[in-house]
Design a protein around this motif. Structure first.
Motif, mmCIF file in Angstrom:
data_model
loop_
_atom_site.group_PDB
_atom_site.id
_atom_site.type_symbol
_atom_site.label_atom_id
_atom_site.label_comp_id
_atom_site.label_asym_id
_atom_site.label_seq_id
_atom_site.Cartn_x
_atom_site.Cartn_y
_atom_site.Cartn_z
ATOM 1 N N GLU A 1 0.792 -1.216 0.000
ATOM 2 C CA GLU A 1 0.000 0.000 0.000
ATOM 3 C C GLU A 1 0.830 1.273 0.000
ATOM 4 O OE1 GLU A 1 -3.409 0.950 2.517
ATOM 5 O OE2 GLU A 1 -3.703 -1.221 2.595
ATOM 6 N N TRP A 2 1.938 1.285 0.689
ATOM 7 C CA TRP A 2 2.675 2.514 0.904
ATOM 8 C C TRP A 2 3.955 2.542 0.077
ATOM 9 C CZ3 TRP A 2 1.956 1.992 6.850
ATOM 10 C CH2 TRP A 2 0.616 2.234 7.157
ATOM 11 N N LEU A 3 3.780 2.694 -1.220
ATOM 12 C CA LEU A 3 4.912 2.687 -2.129
ATOM 13 C C LEU A 3 5.434 4.090 -2.452
ATOM 14 C CD1 LEU A 3 3.697 -0.054 -4.615
ATOM 15 C CD2 LEU A 3 5.307 -0.304 -2.725
ATOM 16 N N SER A 4 4.635 5.107 -2.213
ATOM 17 C CA SER A 4 5.033 6.474 -2.531
ATOM 18 C C SER A 4 6.352 6.819 -1.840
ATOM 19 C CB SER A 4 3.950 7.447 -2.076
ATOM 20 O OG SER A 4 4.418 8.777 -2.159
ATOM 21 N N SER A 5 7.185 7.543 -2.554
ATOM 22 C CA SER A 5 8.487 7.932 -1.997
ATOM 23 C C SER A 5 8.351 8.868 -0.795
ATOM 24 C CB SER A 5 9.336 8.595 -3.072
ATOM 25 O OG SER A 5 8.685 9.764 -3.545
ATOM 26 N N ILE A 6 7.197 9.485 -0.611
ATOM 27 C CA ILE A 6 7.009 10.414 0.509
ATOM 28 C C ILE A 6 7.159 9.710 1.845
ATOM 29 C CG2 ILE A 6 4.495 10.305 0.847
ATOM 30 C CD1 ILE A 6 6.705 13.467 0.655
ATOM 31 N N TYR A 7 6.876 8.413 1.885
ATOM 32 C CA TYR A 7 7.003 7.655 3.130
ATOM 33 C C TYR A 7 8.463 7.560 3.594
ATOM 34 C CZ TYR A 7 2.157 6.379 2.374
ATOM 35 O OH TYR A 7 0.802 6.426 2.181
ATOM 36 N N ALA A 8 9.402 7.820 2.715
ATOM 37 C CA ALA A 8 10.824 7.773 3.071
ATOM 38 C C ALA A 8 11.178 8.817 4.130
ATOM 39 C CB ALA A 8 11.686 7.987 1.833
ATOM 40 N N GLY B 1 12.819 20.337 2.355
ATOM 41 C CA GLY B 1 13.057 21.161 1.171
ATOM 42 C C GLY B 1 12.485 20.509 -0.081
ATOM 43 N N ASP B 2 12.043 21.366 -1.004
ATOM 44 C CA ASP B 2 11.413 20.888 -2.236
ATOM 45 C C ASP B 2 12.333 20.001 -3.066
ATOM 46 O OD1 ASP B 2 9.085 22.286 -1.654
ATOM 47 O OD2 ASP B 2 9.670 24.038 -2.824
ATOM 48 N N GLU B 3 13.608 20.391 -3.166
ATOM 49 C CA GLU B 3 14.494 19.617 -4.046
ATOM 50 C C GLU B 3 14.806 18.234 -3.476
ATOM 51 O OE1 GLU B 3 19.012 21.158 -3.153
ATOM 52 O OE2 GLU B 3 17.760 22.370 -4.482
ATOM 53 N N THR B 4 14.815 18.094 -2.165
ATOM 54 C CA THR B 4 15.034 16.784 -1.557
ATOM 55 C C THR B 4 13.823 15.892 -1.816
ATOM 56 O OG1 THR B 4 16.331 17.834 0.177
ATOM 57 C CG2 THR B 4 15.644 15.571 0.565
ATOM 58 N N VAL B 5 12.620 16.456 -1.655
ATOM 59 C CA VAL B 5 11.398 15.687 -1.911
ATOM 60 C C VAL B 5 11.337 15.296 -3.383
ATOM 61 C CG1 VAL B 5 8.868 15.774 -1.892
ATOM 62 C CG2 VAL B 5 10.165 16.709 0.029
ATOM 63 N N LYS B 6 11.723 16.196 -4.273
ATOM 64 C CA LYS B 6 11.752 15.892 -5.713
ATOM 65 C C LYS B 6 12.754 14.787 -6.007
ATOM 66 C CE LYS B 6 11.472 16.595 -10.253
ATOM 67 N NZ LYS B 6 11.646 15.262 -10.784
ATOM 68 N N ALA C 1 13.712 12.430 -4.004
ATOM 69 C CA ALA C 1 13.140 11.179 -3.504
ATOM 70 C C ALA C 1 12.043 10.681 -4.433
ATOM 71 C CB ALA C 1 12.585 11.376 -2.095
ATOM 72 N N ASP C 2 11.289 11.611 -4.987
ATOM 73 C CA ASP C 2 10.202 11.245 -5.897
ATOM 74 C C ASP C 2 10.744 10.553 -7.154
ATOM 75 O OD1 ASP C 2 7.423 11.190 -6.366
ATOM 76 O OD2 ASP C 2 7.600 12.879 -7.758
ATOM 77 N N ASP C 3 11.960 10.886 -7.534
ATOM 78 C CA ASP C 3 12.577 10.257 -8.703
ATOM 79 C C ASP C 3 13.042 8.834 -8.416
ATOM 80 O OD1 ASP C 3 12.117 12.546 -10.156
ATOM 81 O OD2 ASP C 3 14.136 13.339 -9.873
ATOM 82 N N ALA C 4 13.103 8.461 -7.150
ATOM 83 C CA ALA C 4 13.503 7.095 -6.779
ATOM 84 C C ALA C 4 12.363 6.137 -7.115
ATOM 85 C CB ALA C 4 13.823 7.031 -5.288
ATOM 86 N N LYS C 5 12.695 4.862 -7.245
ATOM 87 C CA LYS C 5 11.695 3.874 -7.650
ATOM 88 C C LYS C 5 10.760 3.463 -6.523
ATOM 89 C CE LYS C 5 14.500 2.017 -11.347
ATOM 90 N NZ LYS C 5 15.254 0.903 -11.874
ATOM 91 N N SER D 1 9.898 3.954 -1.878
ATOM 92 C CA SER D 1 10.212 4.652 -0.628
ATOM 93 C C SER D 1 11.446 4.040 0.031
ATOM 94 C CB SER D 1 9.021 4.622 0.327
ATOM 95 O OG SER D 1 8.659 3.298 0.634
ATOM 96 N N ASP D 2 11.641 2.726 -0.122
ATOM 97 C CA ASP D 2 12.826 2.080 0.457
ATOM 98 C C ASP D 2 14.100 2.610 -0.183
ATOM 99 O OD1 ASP D 2 11.331 0.513 2.186
ATOM 100 O OD2 ASP D 2 11.222 -1.174 0.787
ATOM 101 N N ILE D 3 14.094 2.747 -1.498
ATOM 102 C CA ILE D 3 15.272 3.270 -2.212
ATOM 103 C C ILE D 3 15.499 4.732 -1.836
ATOM 104 C CG2 ILE D 3 16.197 3.849 -4.492
ATOM 105 C CD1 ILE D 3 14.732 1.302 -5.525
ATOM 106 N N ALA D 4 14.422 5.516 -1.800
ATOM 107 C CA ALA D 4 14.540 6.936 -1.429
ATOM 108 C C ALA D 4 15.081 7.083 -0.009
ATOM 109 C CB ALA D 4 13.184 7.627 -1.549
#
Length: 171
Positions: free
Chosen positions: A9-16, A70-75, A77-81, A83-86
């Motif tokens: 369920e929680w695959l979004s990179s935001i969970y990182a 910060g926005d660029e850190t979240v961005k 992480a969003d580019d990672a495949k 949340s675990d990778i991020a």
């Protein structure tokens, strides 16, 4: 079983940017998941009530992560495949050394870029200490009118530390 549910369920990179396992609680007969921010000195908790239409929404988590990280850190992480990778590639490295730039190596002789995000007080102190040491400047340069003018022009509210903390370091 619980970790399988999380990973599906929680695959979004935001969970990182939050502890990997949320607190599960109840308030006024409403069940929620509470996610704790991993940023040093933050610990803010974002709740998601499970009986609401937006139970799977991550917008509040995104807003908080952008404020804290910060926005660029979240961005990045969003580019990672995932949340675990991020978490492993970006968040954990930032927690170790406090800088997103340390998470990425400069390739070749590419152009050096600067963040649009203002430094935190801790980052400001660290950058000034680094600059003073690398450039063999005196620690009390932070008192210099010209230095203060350069640092605060366009951002008069910008935090500048006093020279006292630096003076103690050189004693």
């Amino acid at each position: 079983m619980f970790t399988e549910c999380l990973s599906k369920e929680w695959l979004s990179s935001i969970y990182a940017f939050f502890e990997p396992f949320p607190t599960i609680g109840h308030e006024n007969k409403h069940r929620y998941h509470e996610f704790k921010c991993l940023a040093k000195g933050c610990g803010k908790r974002i709740r998601r009530y499970l009986d609401k239409k937006d139970a799977k929404s991550t917008s509040n988590m995104c807003k908080h992560a952008c404020t804290c990280w910060g926005d660029e850190t979240v961005k990045a992480a969003d580019d990672a495949k995932s949340s675990d990778i991020a978490r492993e590639a970006i968040v954990n490295r930032i927690l170790k050394n406090g800088s997103i730039t340390a998470s990425f190596k400069r390739k070749g002789k590419g152009k050096i870029t600067y963040s649009h995000r203002q430094h935190t007080k801790t980052e400001t102190k660290a950058e000034i200490v680094r600059w003073v040491c690398e450039s063999a400047r005196p620690f009390d340069i932070v008192k210099d009118r010209g230095f203060q003018s350069l640092m605060k022009t366009g951002r008069p509210e910008y935090y500048l530390p006093s020279h006292q903390p630096f003076h103690r370091m050189s004693s």
